[in-house]
Design a protein around this motif. Structure first.
Motif, PDB file in Angstrom:
ATOM      1  N   THR A   1      -6.763  -6.810  -2.231  1.00  0.00           N
ATOM      2  CA  THR A   1      -6.861  -5.382  -2.562  1.00  0.00           C
ATOM      3  C   THR A   1      -7.520  -5.203  -3.926  1.00  0.00           C
ATOM      4  O   THR A   1      -8.381  -4.331  -4.099  1.00  0.00           O
ATOM      5  CB  THR A   1      -5.472  -4.724  -2.538  1.00  0.00           C
TER       6      THR A   1
ATOM      7  N   GLU B   1     -11.091  -3.311  -4.533  1.00  0.00           N
ATOM      8  CA  GLU B   1     -11.194  -2.145  -5.411  1.00  0.00           C
ATOM      9  C   GLU B   1     -12.063  -2.437  -6.638  1.00  0.00           C
ATOM     10  O   GLU B   1     -12.813  -1.566  -7.087  1.00  0.00           O
ATOM     11  CB  GLU B   1      -9.801  -1.669  -5.849  1.00  0.00           C
TER      12      GLU B   1
ATOM     13  N   GLN C   1       2.480  -0.269 -12.441  1.00  0.00           N
ATOM     14  CA  GLN C   1       2.541   0.567 -11.240  1.00  0.00           C
ATOM     15  C   GLN C   1       3.650   0.027 -10.340  1.00  0.00           C
ATOM     16  O   GLN C   1       3.897  -1.180 -10.313  1.00  0.00           O
ATOM     17  CB  GLN C   1       1.220   0.491 -10.471  1.00  0.00           C
TER      18      GLN C   1
ATOM     19  N   VAL D   1       4.848   0.299  -6.251  1.00  0.00           N
ATOM     20  CA  VAL D   1       4.522   0.801  -4.914  1.00  0.00           C
ATOM     21  C   VAL D   1       5.426   0.146  -3.879  1.00  0.00           C
ATOM     22  O   VAL D   1       5.947  -0.951  -4.097  1.00  0.00           O
ATOM     23  CB  VAL D   1       3.043   0.541  -4.539  1.00  0.00           C
TER      24      VAL D   1
ATOM     25  N   ALA E   1      -2.223   2.131   1.615  1.00  0.00           N
ATOM     26  CA  ALA E   1      -2.867   3.241   0.903  1.00  0.00           C
ATOM     27  C   ALA E   1      -2.297   3.382  -0.503  1.00  0.00           C
ATOM     28  O   ALA E   1      -3.040   3.590  -1.471  1.00  0.00           O
ATOM     29  CB  ALA E   1      -2.706   4.541   1.678  1.00  0.00           C
ATOM     30  N   ALA E   2      -0.984   3.246  -0.648  1.00  0.00           N
ATOM     31  CA  ALA E   2      -0.355   3.348  -1.963  1.00  0.00           C
ATOM     32  C   ALA E   2      -0.772   2.179  -2.846  1.00  0.00           C
ATOM     33  O   ALA E   2      -1.016   2.355  -4.050  1.00  0.00           O
ATOM     34  CB  ALA E   2       1.164   3.402  -1.827  1.00  0.00           C
TER      35      ALA E   2
ATOM     36  N   GLN F   1      -3.620   0.469  -2.626  1.00  0.00           N
ATOM     37  CA  GLN F   1      -5.015   0.709  -3.017  1.00  0.00           C
ATOM     38  C   GLN F   1      -5.103   1.739  -4.143  1.00  0.00           C
ATOM     39  O   GLN F   1      -5.859   1.568  -5.095  1.00  0.00           O
ATOM     40  CB  GLN F   1      -5.838   1.176  -1.818  1.00  0.00           C
ATOM     41  N   ALA F   2      -4.326   2.796  -4.031  1.00  0.00           N
ATOM     42  CA  ALA F   2      -4.336   3.839  -5.070  1.00  0.00           C
ATOM     43  C   ALA F   2      -3.830   3.289  -6.401  1.00  0.00           C
ATOM     44  O   ALA F   2      -4.411   3.564  -7.456  1.00  0.00           O
ATOM     45  CB  ALA F   2      -3.498   5.033  -4.629  1.00  0.00           C
ATOM     46  N   ALA F   3      -2.754   2.517  -6.380  1.00  0.00           N
ATOM     47  CA  ALA F   3      -2.184   1.949  -7.611  1.00  0.00           C
ATOM     48  C   ALA F   3      -3.157   0.964  -8.255  1.00  0.00           C
ATOM     49  O   ALA F   3      -3.364   0.986  -9.471  1.00  0.00           O
ATOM     50  CB  ALA F   3      -0.855   1.272  -7.315  1.00  0.00           C
TER      51      ALA F   3
ATOM     52  N   GLY G   1      -6.441   0.881  -7.808  1.00  0.00           N
ATOM     53  CA  GLY G   1      -7.582   1.660  -8.290  1.00  0.00           C
ATOM     54  C   GLY G   1      -7.291   2.329  -9.616  1.00  0.00           C
ATOM     55  O   GLY G   1      -8.120   2.308 -10.535  1.00  0.00           O
ATOM     56  N   GLU G   2      -6.116   2.900  -9.740  1.00  0.00           N
ATOM     57  CA  GLU G   2      -5.723   3.557 -10.994  1.00  0.00           C
ATOM     58  C   GLU G   2      -5.652   2.545 -12.135  1.00  0.00           C
ATOM     59  O   GLU G   2      -6.123   2.810 -13.247  1.00  0.00           O
ATOM     60  CB  GLU G   2      -4.377   4.260 -10.820  1.00  0.00           C
TER      61      GLU G   2
ATOM     62  N   ASN H   1      -9.107   1.549 -13.213  1.00  0.00           N
ATOM     63  CA  ASN H   1      -9.752   2.620 -13.977  1.00  0.00           C
ATOM     64  C   ASN H   1      -9.434   2.502 -15.463  1.00  0.00           C
ATOM     65  O   ASN H   1     -10.219   2.919 -16.306  1.00  0.00           O
ATOM     66  CB  ASN H   1      -9.311   3.997 -13.480  1.00  0.00           C
TER      67      ASN H   1
END
Length: 142
Positions: free
Chosen positions: A37, A41, A106, A108, A114-115, A117-119, A121-122, A125
Motif C-alpha cells: 500500500t 501510494e 495514524q 486504522v 480504503a482506510a 490507503q487514505a491513512a 496517503g495522508e 503527504n
C-alpha cells in the motif's frame, strides 16, 4: 517550492516496513499488505522509482536513496484489530538536514483497504515533498 535538503539528489525511494503484533513480529502477509500500500501510494506523482526492501537490505545506506521507514503495530481481537502506523523518511546522506520527525501517527482498522490507503496517503503527504500541494511530478533537483 524549493526541495528540502534531505530530498535533494534523491534518485530512488525505498520502503522498509516492520509490523509487530502482540506476540512479536506480525506475519509477512500483514507486513506485505502495508508495504504494498505504501509503495502504491508513494508511486503516485513520484519523480523517482519506488520499491519495497526488506530488513537488512544494504540499499538503506545507498547514496541518492531515501528510505521510508514504516512501523506498524497491530492490536485487538480478531474482528476489531487495529493498525497503528508511524512513518518517517531516512537518508544516510542527509547529514545536518536530517528529518527528525515524520508524519503524525495514524490508526486504522486492519482489513479496511480504503482506510489504509487514505491513512498512508495522508502520511506521505507530510513526508514527501512532491505530494505537498504540487499539481504534477517534477524531478528532485539540487
Amino acid at each position: 517550492m524549493s526541495v528540502p535538503l534531505a530530498f535533494q539528489g534523491v534518485e530512488r525511494v525505498q520502503v522498509l516496513c516492520l509490523v509487530q503484533g502482540e506476540n512479536g513480529v506480525a506475519p509477512a502477509a500483514e507486513r506485505d499488505i502495508l508495504c504494498d500500500t505504501i509503495v502504491e501510494e508513494a508511486t503516485r506523482a513520484s519523480p523517482v522509482p519506488v520499491a519495497a526492501i526488506m530488513l537488512g537490505d544494504p540499499q538503506v545506506l545507498a547514496p541518492a536513496s531515501l528510505t521510508i521507514l514504516a512501523h506498524g503495530s497491530i492490536t485487538g481481537a480478531r474482528d476489531q484489530r487495529l493498525l497503528a502506523l508511524a512513518m518517517r523518511p531516512y537518508s544516510v546522506t542527509a547529514g545536518q538536514s536530517d528529518i527528525l520527525f515524520g508524519a503524525p501517527p495514524q490508526v486504522v482498522r486492519l482489513g479496511d483497504k480504503a482506510a489504509l490507503q487514505a491513512a498512508v496517503g495522508e502520511a506521505l503527504n507530510h513526508i514527501l515533498p512532491w505530494r505537498q500541494g504540487q499539481a504534477a511530478a517534477r524531478p528532485v533537483a539540487n
